[in-house]
Each structure stands twice: as C-alpha cells, then as structure tokens.
Design an enzyme around this catalytic site. Structure first.
Site, PDB file in Angstrom:
ATOM      1  N   GLY A   1       0.798  -1.222   0.000  1.00  0.00           N
ATOM      2  CA  GLY A   1       0.000   0.000   0.000  1.00  0.00           C
ATOM      3  C   GLY A   1       0.830   1.272   0.000  1.00  0.00           C
TER       4      GLY A   1
ATOM      5  CB  SER B   1      -0.365   4.140  -4.243  1.00  0.00           C
ATOM      6  OG  SER B   1      -1.518   3.880  -3.455  1.00  0.00           O
ATOM      7  CB  SER B   2      -1.669   7.416  -0.899  1.00  0.00           C
ATOM      8  OG  SER B   2      -2.560   6.392  -0.460  1.00  0.00           O
TER       9      SER B   2
ATOM     10  CG  ASP C   1      -4.972  -6.587  -6.369  1.00  0.00           C
ATOM     11  OD1 ASP C   1      -5.319  -6.436  -5.177  1.00  0.00           O
ATOM     12  OD2 ASP C   1      -5.777  -6.719  -7.302  1.00  0.00           O
TER      13      ASP C   1
ATOM     14  CB  SER D   1      -4.727  -2.896  13.656  1.00  0.00           C
ATOM     15  OG  SER D   1      -6.046  -2.995  14.099  1.00  0.00           O
TER      16      SER D   1
ATOM     17  CE1 TYR E   1     -10.441   0.465   8.053  1.00  0.00           C
ATOM     18  CE2 TYR E   1     -11.029   1.641  10.056  1.00  0.00           C
ATOM     19  CZ  TYR E   1     -10.075   1.234   9.137  1.00  0.00           C
ATOM     20  OH  TYR E   1      -8.760   1.595   9.325  1.00  0.00           O
TER      21      TYR E   1
ATOM     22  CB  ALA F   1     -16.334  -6.287  10.920  1.00  0.00           C
ATOM     23  CB  SER F   2     -11.957  -5.297   8.071  1.00  0.00           C
ATOM     24  OG  SER F   2     -11.647  -3.921   8.270  1.00  0.00           O
ATOM     25  CE  LYS F   3      -7.618  -1.570   9.314  1.00  0.00           C
ATOM     26  NZ  LYS F   3      -6.336  -1.958   8.672  1.00  0.00           N
TER      27      LYS F   3
ATOM     28  CG  PHE G   1      -2.211   9.622  11.329  1.00  0.00           C
ATOM     29  CD1 PHE G   1      -1.120  10.368  11.759  1.00  0.00           C
ATOM     30  CD2 PHE G   1      -2.623   8.545  12.091  1.00  0.00           C
ATOM     31  CE1 PHE G   1      -0.455  10.037  12.931  1.00  0.00           C
ATOM     32  CE2 PHE G   1      -1.964   8.203  13.262  1.00  0.00           C
ATOM     33  CZ  PHE G   1      -0.872   8.955  13.675  1.00  0.00           C
TER      34      PHE G   1
ATOM     35  CB  THR H   1      -3.599   9.430   5.086  1.00  0.00           C
ATOM     36  OG1 THR H   1      -4.765   8.844   5.686  1.00  0.00           O
ATOM     37  CG2 THR H   1      -2.434   9.345   6.070  1.00  0.00           C
TER      38      THR H   1
END
Length: 288
Positions: free
Chosen positions: A8, A10-11, A63, A137, A151, A153-155, A184, A186
């Site tokens: 990740g 790209s940014s 990816d 995380s 979101y 749930a994924s973390k 942050f 971003t």
C-alpha cells in the site's frame, strides 16, 4: 540494514514509510497496485526520490486481493526481514446498507490480503529463523462506532488473527506486532467506500450525521494537531524495527487514541495472565 517489504505504498503511511525507512539505510520494497497504470505517477515519484537521494527503493506491483499478484511479486524478492502489511481501505455507512459482497470485499482486503502477503514471505522468514511482521490495524480495531461497523469488523478480525500468529511464529524466531493508528492526515477519508443501497442508507440519517460530524472534527484536527502527521506512524515502524526481538509490544497506538490506550493498558496484563494460565507465556514473542 533490513530488507523491508511494505504494501500500500501509493499514498499515506506506506508512501511516507517507504521514503523514511530508506532514509534510515534500509532496502525497501515498496509495493502498490497498478504500477503501470493508475499509480504509475506515485511509483515514479518513489523511484525518482530514491535516485536523487541515493536510497535503496524498489517498486513492485502487488494487489493484495490477488493470490497470483502476490506470489508473482514475492518470487522476485530474495530476502524479507520485515513485512509491513499496510494496504487497506475503509467502508463507511450503516451496516444494513452494505451488500454481503461489499462485506466480503472489505474483509478480503483488510484481513485476507494481509495473510496472502504474510504467507508468501513466511517461508523465507522461517528458513532464516528471523523476521518481523507489522500489521497495520487501527484504533477501530479496539472499539466500534456508528457508520464504521464494516471497517471495524475487518480491523477486529485483523487483531485476532495477528495475535494468534504472534504466538504461533515466536518459536520460529518471527515476531508479529500490531500498529493501531488514530486519524491521520492521509487520503483515508476521501477514499471511503459507501453502501450500495441508497434507500436503506437514507433511513439512517443519525448515522450520516455522526459520520459527517466526525469527519469535520478530524479534518479540523489535521490543521491544528501535530498528532495527525503521518510521519508519526513511519517513525513508529522504525522504532519497532530497531527494538530487539522479544522486547516489542504486541500493540502500539499511534497518534490520537480516543481513550483506547487506556483500554490497551488494562487488557495487556490480562492477556499476559491468560497466556500464563494456559502455560504458553513463552510464546509471547521470540526469544533473543
């Protein structure tokens, strides 16, 4: 010098960490999707920065939602001392308004994606009997909020699988830690994925009001609070890398914690006590 793979890039955290860790003398494999397409400009920017400052940065196309993409890229990398699983994205809106496929996509990116990359580098780490995996995380992995249930749930899932990996990999000399950033400055909020069902979404005005208010509050913090500078996260990565194996904390919060540092402080001795009660206290990180 460590050989560090970051996803990740790209940014955000990944882009900044690639430059920062290379500046510390490490060999960085900066990965992102669509290196020859959408993210070509960012890839070239990293390479130009490395060339200008005589740094070791390679850019790889990964990816994390594709087994083929991950394995193809990792096959070209001989050595990985540190993996920073940073790639991810957030879904925002009431839980009911998301389709099952959207939920699966969120989990695939933020949980399964980290496992794809970890599983691809672990044979190398197991062979060298050393390594560090940093799982990015969020404070959303320690609590939940209206509008961010998918979101969170994924973390939360990432937290659980990472903690188990820490215990499983410690005897093999491999450390696993979690970094839990707060908000942050971003592109995270700008890239939030919204629900596909606008009719259901419209019935949750109270959720929309919370999301809008929260985003306004956070964006104001970007202007007025140094704790939202993403360099803080890159520097935390550096600190964890430089900390000896066996001394790294399982969880580290970066930036604004919304009170969750207190939760971590309370939970940590309970976690350690539970390991001792199961006679696996020696699995809490590799030994020196």
């Amino acid at each position: 010098m460590k050989h560090i793979l970051i996803t990740g890039c790209s940014s955000g955290f990944g882009f900044m960490a690639a430059k920062h860790l290379a500046e510390q003398g490490h060999h960085v494999y900066a990965s992102m999707r669509n290196v020859n397409g959408k993210n070509a400009k960012k890839a070239m920017e990293l390479l130009a920065y490395a060339n200008e400052h005589n740094l070791k940065i390679e850019v790889h196309d990964i990816d994390v939602t594709s087994d083929e993409s991950v394995h193809k890229a990792i096959s070209k990398i001989d050595k990985v001392d540190v993996l920073i699983n940073n790639a991810g994205r957030g879904y925002g809106g009431p839980v009911e308004a998301f389709s099952s496929q959207q939920l699966l996509s969120q989990l695939d990116l933020n949980i399964v994606g980290t496992l794809r990359v970890a599983n691809a580098v672990l044979p190398k780490m197991r062979k060298q009997r050393s390594g560090l995996i940093i799982q990015v995380s969020s404070v959303a992995g320690r609590g939940s909020f209206p509008g961010y249930g998918i979101y969170c749930a994924s973390k939360w899932g990432l937290e659980g699988v990472s903690e188990a990996m820490r215990y499983e990999l410690a005897p093999l000399g491999i450390d696993v830690v979690l970094v839990e950033p707060g908000p942050f400055s971003t592109d995270f909020l700008a890239n939030i994925v919204e629900p596909k069902d606008p009719e259901i979404n419209a019935d949750y005005q109270h959720v929309k009001e919370f999301i809008d208010g929260f985003e306004t509050q956070v964006k104001d913090m970007y202007e007025n609070n140094k704790a939202t500078n993403p360099l803080i996260v890159a520097e935390l990565f550096e600190t964890l890398i430089n900390t000896p194996a066996g001394k790294r904390p399982l969880r580290s919060i970066a930036g604004l914690d919304f009170g969750f540092q207190a939760l971590n402080d309370v939970v940590e001795p309970i976690r350690k006590s539970s390991l001792e009660s199961m006679n696996i206290g020696d699995l809490d990180g590799p030994k020196n």
